[in-house]
Design a protein around this motif. Structure first.
Motif, PDB file in Angstrom:
ATOM      1  N   GLU A  88      -4.504  32.245  -9.533  1.00 24.35           N
ATOM      2  CA  GLU A  88      -4.978  31.361  -8.476  1.00 24.35           C
ATOM      3  C   GLU A  88      -4.014  30.188  -8.348  1.00 24.35           C
ATOM      4  O   GLU A  88      -3.214  29.925  -9.266  1.00 24.35           O
ATOM      5  N   VAL A 226       2.141  35.749  -1.671  1.00 26.17           N
ATOM      6  CA  VAL A 226       2.514  35.143  -0.385  1.00 26.17           C
ATOM      7  C   VAL A 226       3.634  35.966   0.242  1.00 26.17           C
ATOM      8  O   VAL A 226       4.693  36.156  -0.366  1.00 26.17           O
ATOM      9  N   TYR A 231       0.682  30.690   4.821  1.00 27.65           N
ATOM     10  CA  TYR A 231      -0.163  31.600   4.057  1.00 27.65           C
ATOM     11  C   TYR A 231      -1.260  30.761   3.418  1.00 27.65           C
ATOM     12  O   TYR A 231      -0.989  29.699   2.853  1.00 27.65           O
ATOM     13  N   TYR A 232      -2.506  31.242   3.514  1.00 25.53           N
ATOM     14  CA  TYR A 232      -3.649  30.452   3.055  1.00 25.53           C
ATOM     15  C   TYR A 232      -4.420  31.179   1.963  1.00 25.53           C
ATOM     16  O   TYR A 232      -4.634  32.394   2.040  1.00 25.53           O
ATOM     17  N   ILE A 233      -4.819  30.399   0.964  1.00 26.16           N
ATOM     18  CA  ILE A 233      -5.760  30.890  -0.047  1.00 26.16           C
ATOM     19  C   ILE A 233      -6.943  29.935  -0.038  1.00 26.16           C
ATOM     20  O   ILE A 233      -6.798  28.736  -0.291  1.00 26.16           O
ATOM     21  N   SER A 237     -10.625  34.230  -0.320  1.00 25.64           N
ATOM     22  CA  SER A 237     -10.047  34.690   0.951  1.00 25.64           C
ATOM     23  C   SER A 237      -8.554  34.363   1.030  1.00 25.64           C
ATOM     24  O   SER A 237      -8.122  33.293   0.595  1.00 25.64           O
ATOM     25  N   LYS A 238      -7.789  35.289   1.585  1.00 26.53           N
ATOM     26  CA  LYS A 238      -6.362  35.081   1.801  1.00 26.53           C
ATOM     27  C   LYS A 238      -6.031  35.393   3.257  1.00 26.53           C
ATOM     28  O   LYS A 238      -6.500  36.398   3.803  1.00 26.53           O
ATOM     29  N   SER A 240      -2.711  35.629   5.869  1.00 25.97           N
ATOM     30  CA  SER A 240      -1.259  35.617   6.052  1.00 25.97           C
ATOM     31  C   SER A 240      -0.956  35.364   7.522  1.00 25.97           C
ATOM     32  O   SER A 240      -1.395  36.120   8.392  1.00 25.97           O
TER      33      SER A 240
END
Length: 261
Positions: A88, A226, A231-233, A237-238, A240
């Motif tokens: 993480e 990534v 790019y989001y975490i 949830s991820k 791209s």
């Protein structure tokens, strides 16, 4: 003479340690007094030792030596293995963020200052934060893709230099505004407009002071999968690429429902 040769072999490694020079000479003088080395021998040894010191000085501090980069630790096998064991995003007191610390939704974004889509994403995130000021926190992660955007590392470093004066987000917004060039002159112009001390800022920029921190974020992103910027975490949830506002709203609603259970 054999005594002097042996002593030279002993002292050179000791010179590599901080404060080694003073310790070495005190040790030699004491040793020579105990062994009753003749005065002429002492003079010869001191001349040889001075020569060694001069060679040592130029080897370490000579003009041809590459400049030392601040805060850019060399990558080791242990560091590489450590970064690839994370599951993480790593968030600590040095992480760049905005929003409430107790926010229930933490958006971690890996971004590139020279990525065109990232500038659109910056506006979207600002709007989302404004709509949910107490529920959302935004954490910035550097992910400069130098192979696609030459010079982006320098821009990321400059933004971190601005953070020393509490102006990271202002610098961030200025870069994404498109109103400045992204070369050194443009970066200095942003700093001037933000009233950041020009000399200290330029030294920070030219030294590459934060390259090590930026590289750490980049390696972390790679370890977490990534594959594009932004790019989001967000929790589990991820995302791209550029997210939809509705997608962010749905994630926040799901987090709130989970909190109510």
């Amino acid at each position: 003479m054999q005594y002097f040769i042996l002593r030279i072999k002993e002292i050179y490694p000791l010179l590599l340690h901080e404060g080694g020079e003073e310790w070495v000479f005190c040790s030699i003088i004491s040793d020579m007094e105990q062994k009753k080395i003749p005065i002429i021998g002492t003079v010869i040894f001191i001349i040889i030792a001075i020569g060694v010191l001069i060679l040592f000085y130029f080897a370490v501090y000579g003009e041809d030596r590459p400049p030392i980069r601040l805060n850019r630790p060399s990558a080791t096998i242990r560091d590489t293995l450590a970064i690839h064991t994370i599951s993480e995003p790593q968030i600590d007191k040095t992480s760049i963020r905005k929003g409430q610390e107790n926010a229930i939704m933490k958006i971690v974004q890996y971004s590139d200052f020279l990525c065109p889509v990232c500038s659109e994403a910056a506006l979207l995130i600002d709007e989302f934060l404004a709509a949910h000021p107490s529920d959302v926190q935004y954490i910035w992660k550097d992910f400069p893709v130098e192979s696609s955007h030459a010079g982006t590392m320098a821009v990321h470093n400059a933004a971190r230099c601005a953070s020393e004066y509490g102006r990271f987000w202002d610098f961030h917004d200025a870069i994404f505004s498109g109103g400045y060039s992204r070369d050194r002159q443009g970066l200095l112009a942003i700093a001037q407009d933000l009233e950041i001390p020009s000399l200290a800022f330029s030294l920070c920029v030219d030294s590459g002071k934060y390259f090590g921190n930026i590289r750490q974020d980049f390696l972390e992103g790679q370890a977490l999968g990534v594959d594009a910027t932004p790019y989001y975490i967000i929790g589990d949830s991820k995302i791209s690429g550029l997210p939809e506002r509705a997608e962010l709203e749905a994630i926040l609603a799901a987090i709130k429902r989970q909190k109510e259970l």
